[in-house]
Design a protein around this motif. Structure first.
Motif, PDB file in Angstrom:
ATOM      1  N   LYS A 174       0.833  -1.215   0.000  1.00  0.00           N
ATOM      2  CA  LYS A 174       0.000   0.000   0.000  1.00  0.00           C
ATOM      3  C   LYS A 174       0.865   1.261   0.000  1.00  0.00           C
ATOM      4  O   LYS A 174       0.574   2.229  -0.704  1.00  0.00           O
ATOM      5  N   LEU A 175       1.933   1.234   0.781  1.00  0.00           N
ATOM      6  CA  LEU A 175       2.830   2.390   0.810  1.00  0.00           C
ATOM      7  C   LEU A 175       3.504   2.591  -0.540  1.00  0.00           C
ATOM      8  O   LEU A 175       3.653   3.724  -1.007  1.00  0.00           O
ATOM      9  N   GLN A 176       3.904   1.490  -1.178  1.00  0.00           N
ATOM     10  CA  GLN A 176       4.528   1.589  -2.493  1.00  0.00           C
ATOM     11  C   GLN A 176       3.568   2.221  -3.493  1.00  0.00           C
ATOM     12  O   GLN A 176       3.950   3.108  -4.255  1.00  0.00           O
ATOM     13  N   GLU A 177       2.319   1.782  -3.473  1.00  0.00           N
ATOM     14  CA  GLU A 177       1.315   2.354  -4.377  1.00  0.00           C
ATOM     15  C   GLU A 177       1.072   3.832  -4.074  1.00  0.00           C
ATOM     16  O   GLU A 177       1.008   4.655  -4.978  1.00  0.00           O
ATOM     17  N   ARG A 178       0.952   4.147  -2.798  1.00  0.00           N
ATOM     18  CA  ARG A 178       0.622   5.504  -2.388  1.00  0.00           C
ATOM     19  C   ARG A 178       1.711   6.512  -2.756  1.00  0.00           C
ATOM     20  O   ARG A 178       1.414   7.644  -3.139  1.00  0.00           O
ATOM     21  N   PHE A 179       2.988   6.102  -2.629  1.00  0.00           N
ATOM     22  CA  PHE A 179       4.081   7.055  -2.818  1.00  0.00           C
ATOM     23  C   PHE A 179       4.862   6.868  -4.120  1.00  0.00           C
ATOM     24  O   PHE A 179       5.837   7.589  -4.359  1.00  0.00           O
ATOM     25  N   ALA A 180       4.453   5.970  -4.977  1.00  0.00           N
ATOM     26  CA  ALA A 180       5.175   5.735  -6.236  1.00  0.00           C
ATOM     27  C   ALA A 180       5.238   7.001  -7.093  1.00  0.00           C
ATOM     28  O   ALA A 180       6.272   7.306  -7.694  1.00  0.00           O
ATOM     29  N   ALA A 181       4.143   7.743  -7.146  1.00  0.00           N
ATOM     30  CA  ALA A 181       4.107   8.962  -7.954  1.00  0.00           C
ATOM     31  C   ALA A 181       5.040  10.044  -7.410  1.00  0.00           C
ATOM     32  O   ALA A 181       5.420  10.961  -8.127  1.00  0.00           O
ATOM     33  N   ARG A 182       5.432   9.894  -6.153  1.00  0.00           N
ATOM     34  CA  ARG A 182       6.346  10.862  -5.531  1.00  0.00           C
ATOM     35  C   ARG A 182       7.798  10.372  -5.571  1.00  0.00           C
ATOM     36  O   ARG A 182       8.641  10.862  -4.832  1.00  0.00           O
ATOM     37  N   SER A 183       8.060   9.382  -6.385  1.00  0.00           N
ATOM     38  CA  SER A 183       9.413   8.822  -6.560  1.00  0.00           C
ATOM     39  C   SER A 183       9.973   8.194  -5.285  1.00  0.00           C
ATOM     40  O   SER A 183      11.152   8.332  -4.972  1.00  0.00           O
ATOM     41  N   VAL A 184       9.100   7.514  -4.545  1.00  0.00           N
ATOM     42  CA  VAL A 184       9.544   6.761  -3.378  1.00  0.00           C
ATOM     43  C   VAL A 184       9.576   5.281  -3.774  1.00  0.00           C
ATOM     44  O   VAL A 184       8.597   4.755  -4.298  1.00  0.00           O
ATOM     45  N   VAL A 185      10.715   4.656  -3.547  1.00  0.00           N
ATOM     46  CA  VAL A 185      10.912   3.256  -3.902  1.00  0.00           C
ATOM     47  C   VAL A 185      11.140   2.460  -2.622  1.00  0.00           C
ATOM     48  O   VAL A 185      12.008   2.802  -1.822  1.00  0.00           O
ATOM     49  N   PHE A 186      10.370   1.404  -2.437  1.00  0.00           N
ATOM     50  CA  PHE A 186      10.533   0.518  -1.287  1.00  0.00           C
ATOM     51  C   PHE A 186      11.319  -0.712  -1.722  1.00  0.00           C
ATOM     52  O   PHE A 186      10.978  -1.342  -2.732  1.00  0.00           O
ATOM     53  N   ALA A 212       5.906 -13.947  -4.695  1.00  0.00           N
ATOM     54  CA  ALA A 212       4.768 -14.268  -5.562  1.00  0.00           C
ATOM     55  C   ALA A 212       3.512 -14.512  -4.728  1.00  0.00           C
ATOM     56  O   ALA A 212       2.438 -13.986  -5.038  1.00  0.00           O
ATOM     57  N   LYS A 213       3.635 -15.306  -3.657  1.00  0.00           N
ATOM     58  CA  LYS A 213       2.484 -15.605  -2.799  1.00  0.00           C
ATOM     59  C   LYS A 213       1.958 -14.348  -2.102  1.00  0.00           C
ATOM     60  O   LYS A 213       0.754 -14.168  -1.959  1.00  0.00           O
ATOM     61  N   ALA A 214       2.877 -13.490  -1.653  1.00  0.00           N
ATOM     62  CA  ALA A 214       2.483 -12.267  -0.944  1.00  0.00           C
ATOM     63  C   ALA A 214       2.096 -11.156  -1.917  1.00  0.00           C
ATOM     64  O   ALA A 214       1.668 -10.087  -1.475  1.00  0.00           O
ATOM     65  N   LYS A 215       2.260 -11.405  -3.205  1.00  0.00           N
ATOM     66  CA  LYS A 215       1.950 -10.417  -4.255  1.00  0.00           C
ATOM     67  C   LYS A 215       2.665  -9.090  -4.003  1.00  0.00           C
ATOM     68  O   LYS A 215       2.077  -8.009  -4.104  1.00  0.00           O
ATOM     69  N   LEU A 216       3.945  -9.198  -3.674  1.00  0.00           N
ATOM     70  CA  LEU A 216       4.732  -8.004  -3.379  1.00  0.00           C
ATOM     71  C   LEU A 216       4.936  -7.179  -4.636  1.00  0.00           C
ATOM     72  O   LEU A 216       5.304  -7.695  -5.681  1.00  0.00           O
TER      73      LEU A 216
END
Length: 143
Positions: A86-98, A114-118
């Motif tokens: 969720k954090l990756q999705e939320r901040f991707a547009a702000r150039s934040v990479v997890f 794959a199982k955790a759909k990371l």
């Protein structure tokens, strides 16, 4: 004459222990933990399991790289995975990479991702070098 021999050994042992203590102290002083404001070190990655390789030390002033460590067997790490997505999705547009880093075998890590759909970048640590650089003084994961 034999009375001086044990004293000579004791003095040598004391000097050797003192020199060893100084060496250990000097080495530990040079390996200080990361602090806020320090440049992040490069990751030592055996294999990037998910996503493109990223180098946290190559700061361009635009991208923020959040590095976290996990273990697939750890329940707290498993619970953190959806939140990190969720954090990756939320901040991707702000150039934040997890980036999630694990000591585990790349094939086991790939199965877990794959199982955790990371959707974060996932890396297998090379010989625990990244852990050694980033986790000084930290005794638990996820971190």
């Amino acid at each position: 004459m034999w009375v001086d021999r044990p004293r000579e050994i004791t003095v040598r042992t004391t000097i050797a222990l003192l020199l060893f203590s100084l060496l250990v102290s000097a080495l530990s002083a040079s390996a200080r933990p990361l602090e806020l404001g320090h440049r992040a070190p490069s990751l030592s990655v055996k294999r990037w399991v998910r996503g493109e390789a990223v180098d946290p030390s190559a700061a361009d002033g635009k991208t923020i790289c959040v590095v976290t460590f996990l273990a697939t067997w750890s329940e707290p790490c498993r619970r953190a995975a959806p939140r990190l997505n969720k954090l990756q999705e939320r901040f991707a547009a702000r150039s934040v990479v997890f980036v999630l880093v694990s000591r585990e075998d790349p094939s086991d890590l790939d199965d877990y991702a794959a199982k955790a759909k990371l959707r974060c970048r996932v890396a297998a640590d090379r010989g625990e070098r990244s852990h050694a650089l980033y986790m000084q003084g930290v005794r638990g994961i996820p971190y």
